[in-house]
Design an enzyme around this catalytic site. Structure first.
Site, PDB file in Angstrom:
ATOM      1  N   GLU A  59       0.621  -1.224  -0.350  1.00 61.11           N
ATOM      2  CA  GLU A  59       0.284  -0.242  -0.033  1.00 61.11           C
ATOM      3  C   GLU A  59       0.985   1.357  -0.123  1.00 61.11           C
ATOM      4  OE1 GLU A  59      -3.992   1.705   2.532  1.00 61.11           O
ATOM      5  OE2 GLU A  59      -2.075   1.245   3.987  1.00 61.11           O
ATOM      6  N   ARG A  61       0.875   4.884   0.446  1.00 58.52           N
ATOM      7  CA  ARG A  61       0.228   6.023   1.275  1.00 58.52           C
ATOM      8  C   ARG A  61       1.075   7.184   1.199  1.00 58.52           C
ATOM      9  NH1 ARG A  61      -1.825   5.695   6.383  1.00 58.52           N
ATOM     10  NH2 ARG A  61      -1.829   7.514   5.950  1.00 58.52           N
ATOM     11  N   GLU A 100      -9.961  10.728   8.982  1.00 60.34           N
ATOM     12  CA  GLU A 100     -10.171   9.350   8.831  1.00 60.34           C
ATOM     13  C   GLU A 100      -8.588   8.477   9.097  1.00 60.34           C
ATOM     14  OE1 GLU A 100     -12.112   6.528   6.610  1.00 60.34           O
ATOM     15  OE2 GLU A 100     -14.593   7.940   6.328  1.00 60.34           O
ATOM     16  N   HIS A 160     -12.729   4.165   8.597  1.00 56.37           N
ATOM     17  CA  HIS A 160     -12.111   3.942   9.299  1.00 56.37           C
ATOM     18  C   HIS A 160     -12.666   5.066  11.096  1.00 56.37           C
ATOM     19  CE1 HIS A 160      -9.578   3.279   6.253  1.00 56.37           C
ATOM     20  NE2 HIS A 160      -8.583   2.950   6.975  1.00 56.37           N
ATOM     21  N   LYS A 187     -13.655  -2.511   2.776  1.00 51.34           N
ATOM     22  CA  LYS A 187     -12.599  -2.148   4.118  1.00 51.34           C
ATOM     23  C   LYS A 187     -13.405  -1.792   5.087  1.00 51.34           C
ATOM     24  CE  LYS A 187      -8.364  -0.440   6.072  1.00 51.34           C
ATOM     25  NZ  LYS A 187      -7.140   0.070   5.582  1.00 51.34           N
TER      26      LYS A 187
END
Length: 271
Positions: A59, A61, A100, A160, A187
């Site tokens: 991932e 970021r 988030e 999130h 997710k």
């Protein structure tokens, strides 16, 4: 006649299939410049290094990049990471917004432009997956999801909560809403305040999998209290877990090498 439930759809990302077997391990890359990201990606890719066997997915970021307002430089960062990784390792492009748990604020329009810029990259450099926050502005969400699908890029819709854990029904509802908005992977990550919160998240994940879930789900309970959730994918149906290779990008991430060893041990007992 009893209703026949549609068969859930696994998602293939290069050599990895989400939703079919042991959870994949995703390692986030966090750095301020494209050069630093390229160096970190090379460390993960080194066949003789300590991390290669622990990484299934990377991932990227993007919210940690110093030059995140320069879309050309952001695109360059994605390209150098893609070039540094083995062909079989898929890349998720993520800009995690401040609200988030990310590194910085961004307007909805700028957020949409950034993701659309990455979606428009050529096939050799673009990400395999874009993470899109489900609570972004609705027109931006729809535009990005449609553009990603038109380009053949997988959409991971995410939510999130860094302050608490929603109740079980709310967790399932959010995952279903993400699926209805076109997610190929859903997710949800939440912060537990007590052990019961971890159990709530695990139970909600399992309920989504055996009920309305048609796409792979990725769920986790954050912090030290929630670490067990990062190992429970085989049991409750979470298709991917996040492990750290150096600096963690979220509370409670386990070292990726330890995570691999634990998943292998648990897989032996469950299989």
């Amino acid at each position: 006649m009893a209703d026949v439930r549609p068969v859930p759809r696994p998602v293939t990302l290069r050599s990895i299939t989400l939703g079919d077997g042991t959870p994949a391990i995703c390692v986030p890359l966090v750095a301020a410049t494209a050069d630093a990201l390229a160096g970190r990606a090379a460390e993960l890719a080194d066949a003789a290094g300590p991390w290669r066997d622990a990484v299934d997915v990377v991932e990227l970021r993007l919210d940690h990049l110093t030059a995140v307002d320069d879309l050309d430089r952001v695109a360059e960062a994605v390209g150098v990471v893609r070039a540094a990784l083995p062909d079989e390792v898929p890349v998720i492009a993520t800009f995690r917004t401040k609200q988030e748990g990310g590194a910085r604020d961004i307007t909805p329009d700028a957020y949409g432009r950034l993701l659309e810029r990455l979606i428009g990259l050529d096939a050799a450099t673009r990400p395999d997956v874009v993470d899109v926050e489900m609570y972004t502005q609705p027109d931006v969400l729809e535009r990005v999801v449609d553009a990603a699908h038109a380009a053949g890029i997988v959409v991971l819709l995410s939510s999130h909560d860094f302050t608490a854990t929603p109740d079980r029904a709310e967790i399932v509802s959010r995952l279903v809403e993400q699926q209805e908005h076109g997610a190929d992977v859903v997710k949800l990550a939440a912060m537990p305040r007590e052990p019961a919160d971890v159990l709530t998240l695990l139970a909600a994940t399992e309920e989504f999998r055996r009920g309305p879930g048609l796409v792979p789900a990725v769920t986790m309970s954050m912090g030290a209290l929630g670490a067990v959730s990062r190992l429970a994918g085989d049991t409750v149906g979470s298709a991917m877990t996040f492990g750290a290779a150096g600096e963690a990008s979220a509370p409670g991430q386990v070292d990726a090498r330890s995570l691999r060893a634990a998943l292998r041990a648990l897989g032996g007992t469950l299989g």
